[in-house]
Scaffold this motif. Structure first.
Motif, PDB file in Angstrom:
ATOM      1  N   GLU A 199       4.703   2.635  15.296  1.00 52.52           N
ATOM      2  CA  GLU A 199       4.032   2.397  16.571  1.00 52.52           C
ATOM      3  C   GLU A 199       2.598   1.922  16.354  1.00 52.52           C
ATOM      4  N   ALA A 200       1.941   2.467  15.319  1.00 51.86           N
ATOM      5  CA  ALA A 200       0.537   2.138  15.084  1.00 51.86           C
ATOM      6  C   ALA A 200       0.345   0.745  14.498  1.00 51.86           C
ATOM      7  N   VAL A 201       1.243   0.327  13.587  1.00 56.25           N
ATOM      8  CA  VAL A 201       1.032  -0.946  12.882  1.00 56.25           C
ATOM      9  C   VAL A 201       1.830  -2.093  13.477  1.00 56.25           C
ATOM     10  N   GLY A 202       2.800  -1.803  14.332  1.00 51.79           N
ATOM     11  CA  GLY A 202       3.588  -2.854  14.954  1.00 51.79           C
ATOM     12  C   GLY A 202       4.729  -3.342  14.084  1.00 51.79           C
ATOM     13  N   ASP A 203       5.463  -4.303  14.610  1.00 55.27           N
ATOM     14  CA  ASP A 203       6.663  -4.794  13.938  1.00 55.27           C
ATOM     15  C   ASP A 203       6.373  -5.809  12.840  1.00 55.27           C
ATOM     16  N   GLY A 204       5.147  -6.307  12.772  1.00 50.72           N
ATOM     17  CA  GLY A 204       4.831  -7.345  11.790  1.00 50.72           C
ATOM     18  C   GLY A 204       4.537  -6.826  10.400  1.00 50.72           C
ATOM     19  N   ALA A 217       0.861  -1.181   0.000  1.00 48.65           N
ATOM     20  CA  ALA A 217       0.000   0.000   0.000  1.00 48.65           C
ATOM     21  C   ALA A 217       0.900   1.233   0.000  1.00 48.65           C
ATOM     22  N   THR A 218       0.450   2.300  -0.635  1.00 47.92           N
ATOM     23  CA  THR A 218       1.235   3.525  -0.699  1.00 47.92           C
ATOM     24  C   THR A 218       0.471   4.660  -0.029  1.00 47.92           C
ATOM     25  N   ASP A 235      -6.558  -8.248   0.031  1.00 54.68           N
ATOM     26  CA  ASP A 235      -5.774  -8.757   1.167  1.00 54.68           C
ATOM     27  C   ASP A 235      -4.268  -8.613   0.930  1.00 54.68           C
ATOM     28  N   GLY A 236      -3.861  -7.516   0.313  1.00 52.64           N
ATOM     29  CA  GLY A 236      -2.438  -7.258   0.130  1.00 52.64           C
ATOM     30  C   GLY A 236      -1.776  -8.095  -0.941  1.00 52.64           C
ATOM     31  N   GLU A 237      -2.580  -8.720  -1.811  1.00 54.21           N
ATOM     32  CA  GLU A 237      -2.029  -9.529  -2.893  1.00 54.21           C
ATOM     33  C   GLU A 237      -2.752  -9.214  -4.192  1.00 54.21           C
ATOM     34  N   ALA A 268      -5.687   1.798   8.138  1.00 48.90           N
ATOM     35  CA  ALA A 268      -6.693   1.340   7.181  1.00 48.90           C
ATOM     36  C   ALA A 268      -6.103   0.315   6.222  1.00 48.90           C
ATOM     37  N   ALA A 269      -4.858   0.537   5.789  1.00 51.05           N
ATOM     38  CA  ALA A 269      -4.205  -0.407   4.878  1.00 51.05           C
ATOM     39  C   ALA A 269      -4.030  -1.770   5.536  1.00 51.05           C
ATOM     40  N   VAL A 270      -3.625  -1.769   6.795  1.00 53.37           N
ATOM     41  CA  VAL A 270      -3.455  -3.035   7.518  1.00 53.37           C
ATOM     42  C   VAL A 270      -4.801  -3.743   7.655  1.00 53.37           C
ATOM     43  N   GLU A 271      -5.854  -2.992   7.929  1.00 56.79           N
ATOM     44  CA  GLU A 271      -7.186  -3.592   8.040  1.00 56.79           C
ATOM     45  C   GLU A 271      -7.637  -4.190   6.710  1.00 56.79           C
ATOM     46  N   GLU A 272      -7.156  -3.625   5.597  1.00 53.53           N
ATOM     47  CA  GLU A 272      -7.503  -4.154   4.270  1.00 53.53           C
ATOM     48  C   GLU A 272      -6.674  -5.375   3.900  1.00 53.53           C
ATOM     49  N   GLY A 273      -5.685  -5.713   4.727  1.00 54.53           N
ATOM     50  CA  GLY A 273      -4.902  -6.916   4.484  1.00 54.53           C
ATOM     51  C   GLY A 273      -3.486  -6.692   4.006  1.00 54.53           C
TER      52      GLY A 273
END
Length: 340
Positions: free
Chosen positions: A166-171, A120-121, A323-325, A136-141
């Protein structure tokens, strides 16, 4: 060979090194090869390829040269990258159809690939909006996010990236793209401040022509990706300069899916990781870029989620993002239908 011009409005203005554009103009190319029709796309972009006029001239002279010689000669003598992209893609599409295989397999990957990862950009915006977009991008996958930096102060951009981490974490993989906005002093300071954020890479921190400067920046421990530098420098020269850990490969700017695939091979041989992106192309070239990515084994997240930039397109999208793909078409050839 048929050449069909098109103009597609953008959903929002696109800023380039040569100014702001509000539409993407280009050409659809159809040619017969082996009894089937292949389709290609030439969509010039200021700062990356030849002009619209030069692209049309190159395409217009191709049929006569092909009749006098052959399509191999046409490709070798077409120096305009967008025009060559259209011709090379149309030929590859036709040949893959004759071989009864999807384009990514024609490009050299014998494995079945159903999806490729995409990032996501997030554009330039304040810290709060940047964080909101990242969540929002993380929630979209999406598990890879690229944040545009360089339009603000180094301190402001560092604060934005820290807030996103901090918001999205290390993963979640986090990338920063400066589009060549920093000088060497700013880049050194930024990389020092960002060293503890575990960035996947910083893309084009310095101007495109400062290849030596990018080589020096790699000593800071933050991986460096080059994008704009490939618009004016040969891939081999950038690799020889040991200026990057990643290369962002745009098939339209490189002159075709065949050249992008070869650039990926060269990068891997040099220990550099290839990433595939687009120049905000229409569905034909965008789908071709998906096939290029699918032809690269273990490709990291690519910049292929760009369909949303277009308010209209040339036809249905056979490679949607979810889902990010990005889905990889499995039909013969390119897999694009009903374009024009």
């Amino acid at each position: 060979m048929e050449i069909e011009p098109f103009s597609l409005p953008l959903s929002r203005p696109l800023s380039t090194a040569s100014g702001t554009i509000e539409e993407r103009e280009g050409f659809l190319v159809r040619l017969e090869y082996g009894g089937v029709t292949g389709v290609g796309e030439a969509t010039p972009l200021p700062g990356w390829t030849e002009s619209y006029g030069a692209c049309h001239e190159a395409l217009a002279r191709a049929p006569d040269l092909a009749r006098e010689e052959d399509w191999g000669v046409v490709l070798s003598e077409t120096s305009e990258p967008a025009a060559r992209h259209a011709l090379a893609l149309a030929l590859a599409d036709a040949r893959a159809k004759v071989d009864n295989q999807p384009l990514y397999r024609y490009l050299g990957n014998e494995r079945l690939v159903r999806r490729v990862p995409v990032n996501a950009t997030i554009g330039d915006m304040d810290r709060e909006d940047t964080v909101e977009m990242a969540r929002a991008a993380v929630e979209e996958g999406f598990d890879c996010i690229k944040v545009k930096v360089g339009a603000r102060s180094v301190d402001a951009d560092v604060a934005r990236l820290r807030a996103v981490r901090e918001a999205v974490g290390d993963g979640v993989a986090l990338r920063a793209d400066a589009n060549g906005a920093w000088d060497r002093e700013q880049a050194e300071r930024a990389l020092h401040e960002l060293a503890d954020l575990d960035l996947a890479y910083v893309e084009q921190p310095l101007p495109a022509d400062d290849v030596a400067g990018h080589s020096g920046l790699r000593e800071n421990g933050v991986p460096i990706a080059l994008d704009e530098s490939l618009a004016s420098r040969q891939v081999a020269d950038v690799l020889a300069a040991e200026a990057a850990d990643y290369l962002v490969l745009k098939p339209m700017a490189l002159g075709g899916p065949d050249r992008a695939r070869q650039a990926a091979r060269s990068a891997r041989q040099a220990g550099v990781t290839p990433v595939v992106s687009t120049t905000v192309d229409a569905v034909v070239a965008r789908t071709a870029a998906v096939h290029v990515a699918a032809a690269i084994q273990e490709v990291p997240a690519c910049g292929l989620a760009t369909a949303e930039w277009l308010a209209e397109d040339l036809g249905p999208d056979p490679a949607p993002v979810a889902d990010g793909e990005c889905e990889v078409p499995q039909a013969k050839g390119l897999g694009v239908r009903e374009v024009g």
